[in-house]
Design a protein around this motif. Structure first.
Motif, PDB file in Angstrom:
ATOM      1  N   PRO A 155      87.130  53.395  75.057  1.00  0.00           N
ATOM      2  CA  PRO A 155      86.561  54.726  74.820  1.00  0.00           C
ATOM      3  C   PRO A 155      87.035  55.785  75.801  1.00  0.00           C
ATOM      4  CG  PRO A 155      85.002  53.408  76.064  1.00  0.00           C
ATOM      5  CD  PRO A 155      86.208  52.525  75.804  1.00  0.00           C
ATOM      6  N   TRP A 156      87.789  55.378  76.828  1.00  0.00           N
ATOM      7  CA  TRP A 156      88.182  56.323  77.876  1.00  0.00           C
ATOM      8  C   TRP A 156      89.386  57.145  77.456  1.00  0.00           C
ATOM      9  CZ3 TRP A 156      87.995  51.200  80.693  1.00  0.00           C
ATOM     10  CH2 TRP A 156      86.683  50.916  81.086  1.00  0.00           C
ATOM     11  N   THR A 157      89.253  58.443  77.545  1.00  0.00           N
ATOM     12  CA  THR A 157      90.337  59.370  77.224  1.00  0.00           C
ATOM     13  C   THR A 157      90.515  60.335  78.389  1.00  0.00           C
ATOM     14  OG1 THR A 157      88.804  60.911  76.147  1.00  0.00           O
ATOM     15  CG2 THR A 157      89.828  59.229  74.742  1.00  0.00           C
ATOM     16  N   SER A 170      95.246  52.553  75.024  1.00  0.00           N
ATOM     17  CA  SER A 170      95.022  53.734  74.200  1.00  0.00           C
ATOM     18  C   SER A 170      93.521  54.003  74.133  1.00  0.00           C
ATOM     19  CB  SER A 170      95.583  53.560  72.787  1.00  0.00           C
ATOM     20  OG  SER A 170      94.972  52.475  72.131  1.00  0.00           O
ATOM     21  N   GLY A 171      93.147  55.234  74.417  1.00  0.00           N
ATOM     22  CA  GLY A 171      91.752  55.622  74.366  1.00  0.00           C
ATOM     23  C   GLY A 171      91.452  56.431  73.120  1.00  0.00           C
ATOM     24  N   SER A 172      90.219  56.322  72.663  1.00  0.00           N
ATOM     25  CA  SER A 172      89.841  57.026  71.442  1.00  0.00           C
ATOM     26  C   SER A 172      88.407  57.527  71.539  1.00  0.00           C
ATOM     27  CB  SER A 172      89.973  56.097  70.231  1.00  0.00           C
ATOM     28  OG  SER A 172      89.434  56.687  69.067  1.00  0.00           O
ATOM     29  N   ASP A 173      88.191  58.761  71.105  1.00  0.00           N
ATOM     30  CA  ASP A 173      86.840  59.312  71.022  1.00  0.00           C
ATOM     31  C   ASP A 173      86.053  58.684  69.877  1.00  0.00           C
ATOM     32  OD1 ASP A 173      87.123  61.047  73.188  1.00  0.00           O
ATOM     33  OD2 ASP A 173      88.010  62.615  71.941  1.00  0.00           O
ATOM     34  N   SER A 174      86.748  58.011  68.973  1.00  0.00           N
ATOM     35  CA  SER A 174      86.084  57.338  67.851  1.00  0.00           C
ATOM     36  C   SER A 174      86.319  55.829  67.957  1.00  0.00           C
ATOM     37  CB  SER A 174      86.605  57.869  66.517  1.00  0.00           C
ATOM     38  OG  SER A 174      88.015  57.752  66.427  1.00  0.00           O
ATOM     39  N   PHE A 175      86.230  55.317  69.178  1.00  0.00           N
ATOM     40  CA  PHE A 175      86.513  53.899  69.423  1.00  0.00           C
ATOM     41  C   PHE A 175      85.710  52.986  68.510  1.00  0.00           C
ATOM     42  CE2 PHE A 175      84.811  50.064  71.394  1.00  0.00           C
ATOM     43  CZ  PHE A 175      85.972  49.316  71.537  1.00  0.00           C
ATOM     44  N   THR A 183      75.354  56.852  75.884  1.00  0.00           N
ATOM     45  CA  THR A 183      76.424  56.122  76.527  1.00  0.00           C
ATOM     46  C   THR A 183      77.773  56.791  76.380  1.00  0.00           C
ATOM     47  OG1 THR A 183      76.599  54.780  74.525  1.00  0.00           O
ATOM     48  CG2 THR A 183      75.319  53.888  76.349  1.00  0.00           C
ATOM     49  N   THR A 184      77.850  57.881  75.636  1.00  0.00           N
ATOM     50  CA  THR A 184      79.125  58.574  75.518  1.00  0.00           C
ATOM     51  C   THR A 184      79.191  59.807  76.401  1.00  0.00           C
ATOM     52  OG1 THR A 184      78.315  59.810  73.602  1.00  0.00           O
ATOM     53  CG2 THR A 184      79.525  57.776  73.172  1.00  0.00           C
ATOM     54  N   LEU A 185      78.183  59.998  77.269  1.00  0.00           N
ATOM     55  CA  LEU A 185      78.237  61.093  78.223  1.00  0.00           C
ATOM     56  C   LEU A 185      79.196  60.709  79.339  1.00  0.00           C
ATOM     57  CD1 LEU A 185      74.460  61.888  78.360  1.00  0.00           C
ATOM     58  CD2 LEU A 185      76.227  63.436  77.576  1.00  0.00           C
ATOM     59  N   TYR A 186      80.183  61.540  79.579  1.00  0.00           N
ATOM     60  CA  TYR A 186      81.200  61.199  80.560  1.00  0.00           C
ATOM     61  C   TYR A 186      80.762  61.600  81.953  1.00  0.00           C
ATOM     62  CZ  TYR A 186      84.278  60.130  76.743  1.00  0.00           C
ATOM     63  OH  TYR A 186      84.830  59.567  75.632  1.00  0.00           O
ATOM     64  N   THR A 187      81.272  60.896  82.959  1.00  0.00           N
ATOM     65  CA  THR A 187      80.899  61.154  84.332  1.00  0.00           C
ATOM     66  C   THR A 187      82.114  61.468  85.169  1.00  0.00           C
ATOM     67  OG1 THR A 187      81.130  58.841  84.943  1.00  0.00           O
ATOM     68  CG2 THR A 187      78.974  59.542  84.142  1.00  0.00           C
ATOM     69  N   LEU A 244      89.582  65.800  78.277  1.00  0.00           N
ATOM     70  CA  LEU A 244      89.339  64.863  77.199  1.00  0.00           C
ATOM     71  C   LEU A 244      90.526  64.905  76.256  1.00  0.00           C
ATOM     72  CD1 LEU A 244      85.595  65.619  76.381  1.00  0.00           C
ATOM     73  CD2 LEU A 244      86.496  63.670  77.633  1.00  0.00           C
ATOM     74  N   GLY A 245      90.892  63.754  75.769  1.00  0.00           N
ATOM     75  CA  GLY A 245      92.008  63.730  74.839  1.00  0.00           C
ATOM     76  C   GLY A 245      92.166  62.336  74.292  1.00  0.00           C
TER      77      GLY A 245
END
Length: 451
Positions: free
Chosen positions: A57-59, A84-89, A3-7, A14-15
């Motif tokens: 989770p969106w960055t 605010s988005g985070s890769d470690s949501f 579920t963390t694969l971005y489309t 990414l950021g």
């Protein structure tokens, strides 16, 4: 994690960090958007001078797309929204709820984490009428209500989240020109898919591209196969029982689904054979579609896979997709497997509840959909907003779903869904163990967790 694969646009950048308000990307009143839904919402919601914080989770590019949707809420209500988005949501939201510093709204990609926080009392239930709204306005509405309904701190079940931005996994990718030249037709039933597989092998070509390689996550593509096959050979209730371990992995229903996956691994059916399928990186697996002559003719993968197609490949022309079909005599006409995100209130306020109401408007979905990368089961969306016929067709699969189920392995305990299930499916794919032994090995690990 799957579920963390971005489309789509999410792969462009990414950021992390805070996204700020921006101008409206589409001028109000123009285009095929359902502007009247925004006007009606604006007439009933005034939050001038109020503000809310949203974390998700969106960055990168996806954060910008989220902010482009938020801008219309701000314009309609006078409120300000800080996203605010985070890769470690997943880690961040647990820490903030425990420290009583949670944002007003959190966007969850994992229903399991949402359910856990709801049981702890960290999530505010949504109004009962929101559940009824979803039933009436989302395709397969009961499925979405069930997905977002959990037991709360009070021991009672409530709707805790609003589903938004959905990924579809029940897809098979192919090259139309190759099908046309060989005289193959897109199958409309599951048996038709098996027959086409056999026909291709009889013709001396390889039907399937399969690759399970994904570093530490190797094996997850095989779990997607089994999940889709569970939805086609068992009932939705049995699927749910499987997720909760009320239907064990070594039950006849689950073993049968694993065996059905094994059908597509037979000699001559998969590019390079079973060993190659188990080790080929999932990002490289579809490349066989684009070779001359083709190394394989079909590839089962979710909506994200075009990211890994050759540069310049146009979906709908150079490559296309069809729905992974269901049995003709099945109880469910069109089950769809997927994933997605859900908005939940983690720090209640009137404006936060107003934002959930905003998500009910078709426009809140159309703005992102028109820029690419969003699919929605909202039946009120104007299909003309999608940029391409391919995007529209993808969304139609979601809209035509009679049942939707979330990716099972993402709902299971991590040591199972992101552990034993992955590794044991690799063993099955190589042929080193049969379906019964595979189910028993996974169930044994789950039993250990329960002791």
């Amino acid at each position: 994690m799957k579920t963390t694969l971005y489309t789509g646009a999410a792969m462009l950048a990414l950021g992390t960090g805070m996204a700020h308000a921006q101008d409206l990307v589409f001028e109000k009143g123009e285009g095929a958007f359902t502007w009247e839904s925004l006007e009606e919402f604006a007439s009933n919601h005034d939050y001038s001078g109020q503000s809310i914080d949203i974390t998700g989770p969106w960055t990168g590019a996806d954060a910008e797309l989220m902010e482009s949707v938020v801008a219309y809420f701000e314009d309609a209500t006078g409120a300000s929204v800080n996203y605010s988005g985070s890769d470690s949501f997943e880690q961040d939201i647990v820490i903030s709820t425990e420290a009583n510093s949670a944002p007003n709204i959190a966007v969850f990609p994992q229903p399991g984490l949402l359910a856990d926080l709801a049981e702890r009392g960290a999530i505010t239930p949504l109004e009962p009428e929101t559940a009824e709204w979803i039933r009436e306005n989302y395709s397969a509405g009961d499925s979405w209500v069930d997905l977002a309904t959990f037991e709360g701190e009070d021991g009672e079940e409530h709707l805790f989240a609003f589903p938004y931005k959905i990924d579809v996994k029940s897809l098979v990718w192919y090259v139309p020109e190759q099908f046309e030249e060989a005289g193959y037709e897109v199958p409309e039933t599951y048996q038709g898919l098996k027959d086409l597989t056999q026909q291709m092998a009889d013709d001396g070509v390889t039907p399937w591209c399969i690759g399970l390689g994904s570093g530490a996550a190797t094996g997850w593509p095989a779990t997607d196969w089994v999940e889709d096959l569970m939805l086609r050979t068992a009932t939705p209730e049995q699927y749910d029982a499987w997720v909760s371990n009320d239907l064990p992995f070594d039950s006849p229903e689950v073993v049968n689904a694993i065996e059905e996956y094994g059908y597509f691994l037979q000699d001559g059916f998969v590019n390079g054979g079973r060993e190659a399928a188990a080790t080929t990186d999932f990002r490289d697996a579809p490349s066989g579609l684009f070779q001359f002559p083709p190394e394989c003719y079909m590839h089962k993968a979710a909506t994200f896979i075009p990211t890994f197609f050759p540069e310049g490949t146009e979906v709908g022309t150079d490559v296309d997709f069809f729905y992974f079909p269901a049995p003709e005599d099945g109880d469910i006409e069109q089950p769809v497997l997927g994933a997605g995100t859900m908005f939940a209130i983690t720090n209640d306020s009137e404006t936060a509840r107003g934002f959930i109401d905003f998500l009910k408007t078709p426009l809140a979905h159309e703005i992102w959909a028109a820029q690419g990368g969003l699919l929605s089961p909202h039946t009120g969306i104007n299909p003309e907003v999608f940029e391409t016929d391919a995007q529209r067709s993808l969304n139609d699969i979601l809209l035509e779903a009679t049942t939707f189920r979330f990716d099972a392995s993402d709902l299971m305990p991590g040591e199972i869904g992101a552990g034993a299930f992955w590794t044991q499916m690799v063993e099955f794919t190589t042929g080193s163990q049969d379906a019964q032994a595979t189910g028993e090995a996974i169930q044994s690990r789950w039993d250990q967790l329960s002791n």
